[in-house]
Design an enzyme around this catalytic site. Structure first.
Site, PDB file in Angstrom:
ATOM      1  N   LYS A  88       4.735  -4.191   0.104  1.00 31.73           N
ATOM      2  CA  LYS A  88       4.461  -2.755   0.269  1.00 31.73           C
ATOM      3  C   LYS A  88       4.073  -2.440   1.718  1.00 31.73           C
ATOM      4  O   LYS A  88       4.617  -1.533   2.340  1.00 31.73           O
ATOM      5  CB  LYS A  88       3.323  -2.296  -0.667  1.00 31.73           C
ATOM      6  CG  LYS A  88       3.589  -2.557  -2.140  1.00 31.73           C
ATOM      7  CD  LYS A  88       2.465  -2.046  -3.019  1.00 31.73           C
ATOM      8  CE  LYS A  88       1.126  -2.753  -2.821  1.00 31.73           C
ATOM      9  NZ  LYS A  88       1.136  -4.187  -3.171  1.00 31.73           N
ATOM     10  N   ARG A 136      -3.294   3.240  -8.335  1.00 27.36           N
ATOM     11  CA  ARG A 136      -3.276   1.907  -8.931  1.00 27.36           C
ATOM     12  C   ARG A 136      -3.761   1.918 -10.366  1.00 27.36           C
ATOM     13  O   ARG A 136      -3.824   0.860 -10.991  1.00 27.36           O
ATOM     14  CB  ARG A 136      -4.218   1.024  -8.129  1.00 27.36           C
ATOM     15  CG  ARG A 136      -3.569  -0.149  -7.419  1.00 27.36           C
ATOM     16  CD  ARG A 136      -4.711  -0.810  -6.709  1.00 27.36           C
ATOM     17  NE  ARG A 136      -4.501  -2.087  -6.182  1.00 27.36           N
ATOM     18  CZ  ARG A 136      -4.080  -2.361  -4.956  1.00 27.36           C
ATOM     19  NH1 ARG A 136      -3.665  -1.403  -4.155  1.00 27.36           N
ATOM     20  NH2 ARG A 136      -4.058  -3.577  -4.531  1.00 27.36           N
ATOM     21  N   ARG A 192       0.425 -15.490   4.455  1.00 27.68           N
ATOM     22  CA  ARG A 192       0.326 -14.211   5.184  1.00 27.68           C
ATOM     23  C   ARG A 192      -0.738 -14.270   6.279  1.00 27.68           C
ATOM     24  O   ARG A 192      -1.811 -14.814   6.105  1.00 27.68           O
ATOM     25  CB  ARG A 192      -0.031 -13.082   4.219  1.00 27.68           C
ATOM     26  CG  ARG A 192      -0.383 -11.784   4.973  1.00 27.68           C
ATOM     27  CD  ARG A 192      -0.388 -10.584   4.097  1.00 27.68           C
ATOM     28  NE  ARG A 192      -1.404 -10.641   3.068  1.00 27.68           N
ATOM     29  CZ  ARG A 192      -1.533  -9.702   2.149  1.00 27.68           C
ATOM     30  NH1 ARG A 192      -0.711  -8.670   2.122  1.00 27.68           N
ATOM     31  NH2 ARG A 192      -2.474  -9.814   1.241  1.00 27.68           N
ATOM     32  N   ARG A 212      -6.572 -13.052   5.094  1.00 28.83           N
ATOM     33  CA  ARG A 212      -7.476 -12.233   4.279  1.00 28.83           C
ATOM     34  C   ARG A 212      -8.249 -13.089   3.287  1.00 28.83           C
ATOM     35  O   ARG A 212      -7.697 -14.008   2.695  1.00 28.83           O
ATOM     36  CB  ARG A 212      -6.672 -11.164   3.523  1.00 28.83           C
ATOM     37  CG  ARG A 212      -6.558  -9.868   4.291  1.00 28.83           C
ATOM     38  CD  ARG A 212      -5.560  -8.899   3.708  1.00 28.83           C
ATOM     39  NE  ARG A 212      -5.699  -8.619   2.282  1.00 28.83           N
ATOM     40  CZ  ARG A 212      -4.916  -7.769   1.613  1.00 28.83           C
ATOM     41  NH1 ARG A 212      -3.952  -7.118   2.238  1.00 28.83           N
ATOM     42  NH2 ARG A 212      -5.083  -7.581   0.328  1.00 28.83           N
ATOM     43  N   ARG A 221      -5.991 -11.074  -8.771  1.00 26.83           N
ATOM     44  CA  ARG A 221      -5.383  -9.804  -8.335  1.00 26.83           C
ATOM     45  C   ARG A 221      -4.102  -9.528  -9.118  1.00 26.83           C
ATOM     46  O   ARG A 221      -3.824  -8.392  -9.496  1.00 26.83           O
ATOM     47  CB  ARG A 221      -5.074  -9.857  -6.829  1.00 26.83           C
ATOM     48  CG  ARG A 221      -6.319  -9.678  -5.970  1.00 26.83           C
ATOM     49  CD  ARG A 221      -6.097 -10.125  -4.542  1.00 26.83           C
ATOM     50  NE  ARG A 221      -5.042  -9.394  -3.873  1.00 26.83           N
ATOM     51  CZ  ARG A 221      -4.410  -9.827  -2.788  1.00 26.83           C
ATOM     52  NH1 ARG A 221      -4.737 -11.004  -2.251  1.00 26.83           N
ATOM     53  NH2 ARG A 221      -3.479  -9.095  -2.230  1.00 26.83           N
TER      54      ARG A 221
HETATM   55  P1  AP5 Z   1       2.798  -7.463   2.332  1.00 25.27           P
HETATM   56  O1  AP5 Z   1       3.758  -6.466   2.879  1.00 25.27           O
HETATM   57  O2  AP5 Z   1       1.538  -7.668   3.049  1.00 25.27           O
HETATM   58  O3  AP5 Z   1       2.561  -7.184   0.766  1.00 25.27           O
HETATM   59  P2  AP5 Z   1       1.752  -6.043   0.028  1.00 25.27           P
HETATM   60  O4  AP5 Z   1       2.591  -5.592  -1.107  1.00 25.27           O
HETATM   61  O5  AP5 Z   1       1.267  -5.017   0.978  1.00 25.27           O
HETATM   62  O6  AP5 Z   1       0.562  -6.918  -0.559  1.00 25.27           O
HETATM   63  P3  AP5 Z   1      -1.016  -6.684  -0.533  1.00 25.27           P
HETATM   64  O7  AP5 Z   1      -1.636  -8.018  -0.804  1.00 25.27           O
HETATM   65  O8  AP5 Z   1      -1.451  -5.955   0.682  1.00 25.27           O
HETATM   66  O9  AP5 Z   1      -1.180  -5.776  -1.758  1.00 25.27           O
HETATM   67  P4  AP5 Z   1      -2.427  -5.544  -2.561  1.00 25.27           P
HETATM   68  O10 AP5 Z   1      -1.967  -4.414  -3.355  1.00 25.27           O
HETATM   69  O11 AP5 Z   1      -2.931  -6.674  -3.346  1.00 25.27           O
HETATM   70  O12 AP5 Z   1      -3.586  -5.353  -1.443  1.00 25.27           O
HETATM   71  P5  AP5 Z   1      -4.300  -4.053  -0.897  1.00 25.27           P
HETATM   72  O13 AP5 Z   1      -4.637  -4.292   0.515  1.00 25.27           O
HETATM   73  O14 AP5 Z   1      -3.555  -2.850  -1.276  1.00 25.27           O
HETATM   74  O15 AP5 Z   1       3.599  -8.860   2.226  1.00 25.27           O
HETATM   75  C1  AP5 Z   1       2.951 -10.036   1.786  1.00 25.27           C
HETATM   76  C2  AP5 Z   1       3.455 -11.237   2.607  1.00 25.27           C
HETATM   77  O16 AP5 Z   1       4.827 -11.482   2.298  1.00 25.27           O
HETATM   78  C3  AP5 Z   1       3.408 -11.039   4.127  1.00 25.27           C
HETATM   79  O17 AP5 Z   1       3.068 -12.264   4.729  1.00 25.27           O
HETATM   80  C4  AP5 Z   1       4.834 -10.612   4.494  1.00 25.27           C
HETATM   81  O18 AP5 Z   1       5.179 -11.014   5.813  1.00 25.27           O
HETATM   82  C5  AP5 Z   1       5.651 -11.358   3.471  1.00 25.27           C
HETATM   83  N1  AP5 Z   1       6.845 -10.609   3.021  1.00 25.27           N
HETATM   84  C6  AP5 Z   1       6.952  -9.257   2.787  1.00 25.27           C
HETATM   85  N2  AP5 Z   1       8.189  -8.951   2.341  1.00 25.27           N
HETATM   86  C7  AP5 Z   1       8.886 -10.127   2.287  1.00 25.27           C
HETATM   87  C8  AP5 Z   1      10.243 -10.466   1.908  1.00 25.27           C
HETATM   88  N3  AP5 Z   1      11.114  -9.528   1.495  1.00 25.27           N
HETATM   89  N4  AP5 Z   1      10.621 -11.763   1.961  1.00 25.27           N
HETATM   90  C9  AP5 Z   1       9.727 -12.738   2.395  1.00 25.27           C
HETATM   91  N5  AP5 Z   1       8.445 -12.481   2.772  1.00 25.27           N
HETATM   92  C10 AP5 Z   1       8.039 -11.182   2.715  1.00 25.27           C
HETATM   93  O19 AP5 Z   1      -5.648  -4.058  -1.741  1.00 25.27           O
HETATM   94  C11 AP5 Z   1      -6.651  -5.019  -1.543  1.00 25.27           C
HETATM   95  C12 AP5 Z   1      -7.842  -4.738  -2.448  1.00 25.27           C
HETATM   96  O20 AP5 Z   1      -8.405  -3.448  -2.131  1.00 25.27           O
HETATM   97  C13 AP5 Z   1      -7.537  -4.652  -3.946  1.00 25.27           C
HETATM   98  O21 AP5 Z   1      -7.550  -5.933  -4.538  1.00 25.27           O
HETATM   99  C14 AP5 Z   1      -8.697  -3.772  -4.424  1.00 25.27           C
HETATM  100  O22 AP5 Z   1      -9.895  -4.504  -4.504  1.00 25.27           O
HETATM  101  C15 AP5 Z   1      -8.838  -2.771  -3.286  1.00 25.27           C
HETATM  102  N6  AP5 Z   1      -7.985  -1.587  -3.500  1.00 25.27           N
HETATM  103  C16 AP5 Z   1      -6.950  -1.191  -2.702  1.00 25.27           C
HETATM  104  N7  AP5 Z   1      -6.390  -0.067  -3.188  1.00 25.27           N
HETATM  105  C17 AP5 Z   1      -7.076   0.246  -4.313  1.00 25.27           C
HETATM  106  C18 AP5 Z   1      -6.936   1.280  -5.269  1.00 25.27           C
HETATM  107  N8  AP5 Z   1      -5.987   2.223  -5.169  1.00 25.27           N
HETATM  108  N9  AP5 Z   1      -7.823   1.303  -6.296  1.00 25.27           N
HETATM  109  C19 AP5 Z   1      -8.800   0.388  -6.412  1.00 25.27           C
HETATM  110  N10 AP5 Z   1      -8.960  -0.637  -5.557  1.00 25.27           N
HETATM  111  C20 AP5 Z   1      -8.104  -0.713  -4.510  1.00 25.27           C
HETATM  112 MG    MG Z   2      -0.645  -4.440   1.746  1.00 24.92          MG
END
Ligand code: AP5
Ligand code: MG
Length: 218
Positions: A15, A90, A129, A162, A173
């Site tokens: 994402k 979410r 990552r 992270r 997660r």
């Molecule tokens: P990346 O693009 O970083 O993936 P992502 O989908 O953004 O994954 P996240 O881990 O950021 O999602 P998340 O939803 O768990 O975390 P968030 O920060 O939102 O890609 C991942 C890796 O793969 C990278 O190394 C990239 O280079 C590689 N990659 C990407 N595409 C690829 C491809 N096609 N092929 C190969 N490699 C690839 O949330 C973190 C925490 O915050 C949550 O756990 C929660 O505690 C809190 N939080 C955030 N939002 C909310 C909400 N709305 N409600 C409640 N709590 C929340």
């Molecule tokens: Mg992300």
């Protein structure tokens, strides 16, 4: 009417990676709830400290706090003509709140690209990552390595791993995603907004598919 795109998908689906590319291409604001929480943590705000107690366990931050934070972000000038949302909503309660607040802002969710990737791939992606300290740009040691190890290509800041990318936390997660966020797939499908994207392909191919879905919805 302002158009808001919601990127849906499990942790590690890509994402953030795709949002960065698409937001730049269209000059759209990239609103990532996870990045907003991490920014608060870096600035040692009360919100950051509260969020951290949930994030480090891989749990969701409570809806009321999360919704208030995103509402504040979306009410800023750069989101007035639309935005790309990453990681919000979410939960079904967050999705309902988003629909209401966008109505107030004279906008609506117009497309929900759902980046689908199976669990075994997610674990490998998150384990390798590296995230940039200054702006949250993401890299992967194998799939998208920075030119210089440990340094962000885009802004020269330090790359770090992270805390919630540890294998135990990643497992939780993914479980939390399946229980609380996956119901949004049906929610947006019922509203004819969902576009499934194959997230297992290389980054550039996922971008191509995503851009096609956006142009088609326009
Ligand atoms: P990346 O693009 O970083 O993936 P992502 O989908 O953004 O994954 P996240 O881990 O950021 O999602 P998340 O939803 O768990 O975390 P968030 O920060 O939102 O890609 C991942 C890796 O793969 C990278 O190394 C990239 O280079 C590689 N990659 C990407 N595409 C690829 C491809 N096609 N092929 C190969 N490699 C690839 O949330 C973190 C925490 O915050 C949550 O756990 C929660 O505690 C809190 N939080 C955030 N939002 C909310 C909400 N709305 N409600 C409640 N709590 C929340
Ligand atoms: Mg992300």
């Amino acid at each position: 009417m302002a158009k808001y795109i919601v990127l849906l998908g499990p942790p590690g689906a890509g994402k953030g990676t795709q949002a960065q590319i698409v937001a730049e291409k269209y000059g759209l604001a990239h609103v990532s709830s996870g990045d907003l929480f991490r920014e608060n943590l870096k600035n040692e705000t009360e919100l950051g400290k509260l969020a951290q107690t949930y994030m480090k366990r891989g749990e969701l931050v409570p809806d009321d706090v999360t919704i208030a934070m995103v509402r504040d972000r979306l009410s800023r000038l750069d989101c007035r003509d639309g935005a790309l949302l990453d990681g919000f909503p979410r939960t079904p309660a967050q999705a309902e709140s988003l629909a209401q607040m966008l109505q107030e802002f004279d906008g609506a969710v117009t497309l929900v690209p759902y980046i689908s990737v199976p669990e075994e791939i997610l674990v490998e992606r998150l384990g390798g990552r590296w995230t940039c300290r200054a702006n949250g740009h993401v890299f992967h040691e194998k799939f998208n390595p920075p030119v210089v190890a440990g340094i962000c290509d885009l802004d020269g800041s330090e790359l770090y791993q992270r805390e919630d990318d540890k294998p135990e936390t990643v497992k939780n997660r993914i479980k939390v995603y399946q229980e609380q966020t996956a119901p949004l797939i049906a929610y947006y499908q019922e509203r004819a907004l969902l576009a499934e994207i194959d997230g297992t392909k290389p980054i550039e191919d996922v971008t191509t598919e995503l851009l096609q879905a956006i142009e088609k919805a326009d």
